[in-house]
Design an enzyme around this catalytic site. Sequence first.
Site, PDB file in Angstrom:
ATOM      1  N   MET A   1      54.899  21.982   1.850  1.00  0.00           N
ATOM      2  CA  MET A   1      54.692  20.080   2.359  1.00  0.00           C
ATOM      3  C   MET A   1      53.386  20.033   2.863  1.00  0.00           C
ATOM      4  SD  MET A   1      56.380  17.444   4.109  1.00  0.00           S
ATOM      5  CE  MET A   1      57.837  17.344   3.774  1.00  0.00           C
ATOM      6  N   PRO A   2      52.581  19.931   2.032  1.00  0.00           N
ATOM      7  CA  PRO A   2      51.356  19.803   2.348  1.00  0.00           C
ATOM      8  C   PRO A   2      50.708  18.860   3.604  1.00  0.00           C
ATOM      9  CG  PRO A   2      51.029  19.618   0.767  1.00  0.00           C
ATOM     10  CD  PRO A   2      52.099  20.171   0.334  1.00  0.00           C
ATOM     11  N   THR A   3      50.154  19.323   4.664  1.00  0.00           N
ATOM     12  CA  THR A   3      50.486  18.182   6.132  1.00  0.00           C
ATOM     13  C   THR A   3      48.858  17.829   6.562  1.00  0.00           C
ATOM     14  OG1 THR A   3      53.043  17.621   6.611  1.00  0.00           O
ATOM     15  CG2 THR A   3      51.639  16.516   7.678  1.00  0.00           C
ATOM     16  N   SER A  38      54.864  14.861  -2.178  1.00  0.00           N
ATOM     17  CA  SER A  38      55.331  16.714  -0.609  1.00  0.00           C
ATOM     18  C   SER A  38      53.721  16.413  -0.006  1.00  0.00           C
ATOM     19  CB  SER A  38      55.282  17.544  -1.305  1.00  0.00           C
ATOM     20  OG  SER A  38      54.402  17.871  -2.038  1.00  0.00           O
ATOM     21  N   GLU A  40      51.982  14.932   3.018  1.00  0.00           N
ATOM     22  CA  GLU A  40      51.850  13.899   4.141  1.00  0.00           C
ATOM     23  C   GLU A  40      50.371  14.389   4.521  1.00  0.00           C
ATOM     24  OE1 GLU A  40      54.726  12.908   5.337  1.00  0.00           O
ATOM     25  OE2 GLU A  40      56.220  13.280   4.031  1.00  0.00           O
TER      26      GLU A  40
END
Length: 61
Positions: A1-3, A38, A40
């Site tokens: 999940m890239p944040t 996915s 954020e």
Amino acid sequence: MPTFHVELFEGRTLEQKRKFVEAITKATCDSLGVEPNSVEIILTDVKRENWATGGKLWSDA
């Protein structure tokens, strides 16, 4: 999940923020092959008096 944590000067409109997060989400999905849900993104508005570059507050510029 890239944040993503993005700090920016306060004063952007809600519409500008919407366009920005849509663009970041699209670029992330295109480049990493992930689904939009996915990605954020946390936006933090910072007052110019709380940000300095080269030893000078941006509020003094």
